[in-house]
Design a protein around this motif. Structure first.
Motif, mmCIF file in Angstrom:
data_model
loop_
_atom_site.group_PDB
_atom_site.id
_atom_site.type_symbol
_atom_site.label_atom_id
_atom_site.label_comp_id
_atom_site.label_asym_id
_atom_site.label_seq_id
_atom_site.Cartn_x
_atom_site.Cartn_y
_atom_site.Cartn_z
ATOM 1 N N LYS A 54 0.843 -1.187 0.000
ATOM 2 C CA LYS A 54 0.000 0.000 0.000
ATOM 3 C C LYS A 54 0.881 1.241 0.000
ATOM 4 O O LYS A 54 1.637 1.477 0.931
ATOM 5 C CB LYS A 54 -0.892 -0.021 1.242
ATOM 6 C CG LYS A 54 -1.962 0.996 1.249
ATOM 7 C CD LYS A 54 -2.832 0.768 2.469
ATOM 8 C CE LYS A 54 -3.953 1.753 2.506
ATOM 9 N NZ LYS A 54 -4.780 1.576 3.687
ATOM 10 N N SER A 55 0.802 2.012 -1.064
ATOM 11 C CA SER A 55 1.601 3.228 -1.135
ATOM 12 C C SER A 55 0.703 4.400 -1.535
ATOM 13 O O SER A 55 -0.351 4.208 -2.143
ATOM 14 C CB SER A 55 2.737 3.077 -2.142
ATOM 15 O OG SER A 55 2.219 2.881 -3.433
ATOM 16 N N LEU A 56 1.128 5.570 -1.207
ATOM 17 C CA LEU A 56 0.352 6.768 -1.505
ATOM 18 C C LEU A 56 0.513 7.117 -2.976
ATOM 19 O O LEU A 56 1.627 7.268 -3.477
ATOM 20 C CB LEU A 56 0.824 7.928 -0.624
ATOM 21 C CG LEU A 56 0.060 9.232 -0.729
ATOM 22 C CD1 LEU A 56 -1.398 9.027 -0.380
ATOM 23 C CD2 LEU A 56 0.665 10.262 0.187
ATOM 24 N N SER A 57 -0.593 7.201 -3.673
ATOM 25 C CA SER A 57 -0.582 7.559 -5.089
ATOM 26 C C SER A 57 -1.904 8.232 -5.435
ATOM 27 O O SER A 57 -2.874 8.149 -4.691
ATOM 28 C CB SER A 57 -0.379 6.315 -5.963
ATOM 29 O OG SER A 57 -1.441 5.415 -5.784
ATOM 30 N N LYS A 58 -1.934 8.880 -6.577
ATOM 31 C CA LYS A 58 -3.160 9.516 -7.045
ATOM 32 C C LYS A 58 -4.095 8.442 -7.583
ATOM 33 O O LYS A 58 -3.670 7.514 -8.256
ATOM 34 C CB LYS A 58 -2.848 10.532 -8.143
ATOM 35 C CG LYS A 58 -2.013 11.691 -7.669
ATOM 36 C CD LYS A 58 -1.809 12.713 -8.758
ATOM 37 C CE LYS A 58 -0.818 12.211 -9.773
ATOM 38 N NZ LYS A 58 -0.440 13.231 -10.758
ATOM 39 N N ASP A 59 -5.377 8.578 -7.278
ATOM 40 C CA ASP A 59 -6.375 7.609 -7.719
ATOM 41 C C ASP A 59 -6.993 8.094 -9.023
ATOM 42 O O ASP A 59 -7.663 9.123 -9.053
ATOM 43 C CB ASP A 59 -7.436 7.436 -6.641
ATOM 44 C CG ASP A 59 -8.366 6.273 -6.910
ATOM 45 O OD1 ASP A 59 -8.165 5.575 -7.918
ATOM 46 O OD2 ASP A 59 -9.279 6.055 -6.109
ATOM 47 N N GLN A 60 -6.771 7.373 -10.093
ATOM 48 C CA GLN A 60 -7.265 7.783 -11.406
ATOM 49 C C GLN A 60 -8.716 7.381 -11.643
ATOM 50 O O GLN A 60 -9.370 7.941 -12.502
ATOM 51 C CB GLN A 60 -6.378 7.181 -12.500
ATOM 52 C CG GLN A 60 -4.959 7.685 -12.468
ATOM 53 C CD GLN A 60 -4.884 9.183 -12.663
ATOM 54 O OE1 GLN A 60 -5.486 9.726 -13.594
ATOM 55 N NE2 GLN A 60 -4.176 9.858 -11.786
ATOM 56 N N GLN A 61 -9.222 6.437 -10.869
ATOM 57 C CA GLN A 61 -10.592 5.982 -11.065
ATOM 58 C C GLN A 61 -11.618 6.966 -10.512
ATOM 59 O O GLN A 61 -12.640 7.216 -11.141
ATOM 60 C CB GLN A 61 -10.780 4.619 -10.405
ATOM 61 C CG GLN A 61 -12.131 4.021 -10.654
ATOM 62 C CD GLN A 61 -12.269 2.644 -10.042
ATOM 63 O OE1 GLN A 61 -11.392 2.196 -9.322
ATOM 64 N NE2 GLN A 61 -13.366 1.982 -10.327
ATOM 65 N N TYR A 62 -11.359 7.523 -9.352
ATOM 66 C CA TYR A 62 -12.316 8.416 -8.701
ATOM 67 C C TYR A 62 -11.836 9.857 -8.679
ATOM 68 O O TYR A 62 -12.207 10.621 -7.807
ATOM 69 C CB TYR A 62 -12.578 7.945 -7.264
ATOM 70 C CG TYR A 62 -13.222 6.580 -7.213
ATOM 71 C CD1 TYR A 62 -14.543 6.419 -7.577
ATOM 72 C CD2 TYR A 62 -12.503 5.470 -6.808
ATOM 73 C CE1 TYR A 62 -15.148 5.174 -7.533
ATOM 74 C CE2 TYR A 62 -13.095 4.220 -6.769
ATOM 75 C CZ TYR A 62 -14.419 4.085 -7.135
ATOM 76 O OH TYR A 62 -15.004 2.855 -7.096
#
Length: 76
Positions: A15-23
């Motif tokens: 689990k890493s912090l990243s931008k969510d492209q789906q929402y």
């Protein structure tokens, strides 16, 4: 001493912090933060807007820098 507790779970390791492209709404930054910390997306977005109203320059700079530096999520 009892060392039976499991401190590292398999689901937490990747689990890493990243931008969510789906929402995403703008860049996916608030959705990615909400997903990483298991918070509601709407709550994170409201907090971001409230902090933008109270502290416009630091919040705006932090948002732009984080949206440039954080990677996009690869899984949908």
């Amino acid at each position: 001493m009892n060392y039976d507790r499991e401190y590292s779970r398999a689901k937490d390791v990747h689990k890493s912090l990243s931008k969510d492209q789906q929402y995403k709404k703008l860049t996916g930054l608030c959705a990615g933060i909400a997903k990483h910390y298991d918070l509601p997306r709407l709550g994170v977005r409201i907090a971001a807007i409230a902090s933008l109203i109270v502290f416009p320059v630091p919040t705006g700079v932090a948002y732009v820098v984080a949206s440039v530096l954080l990677p996009s999520s690869r899984s949908y």
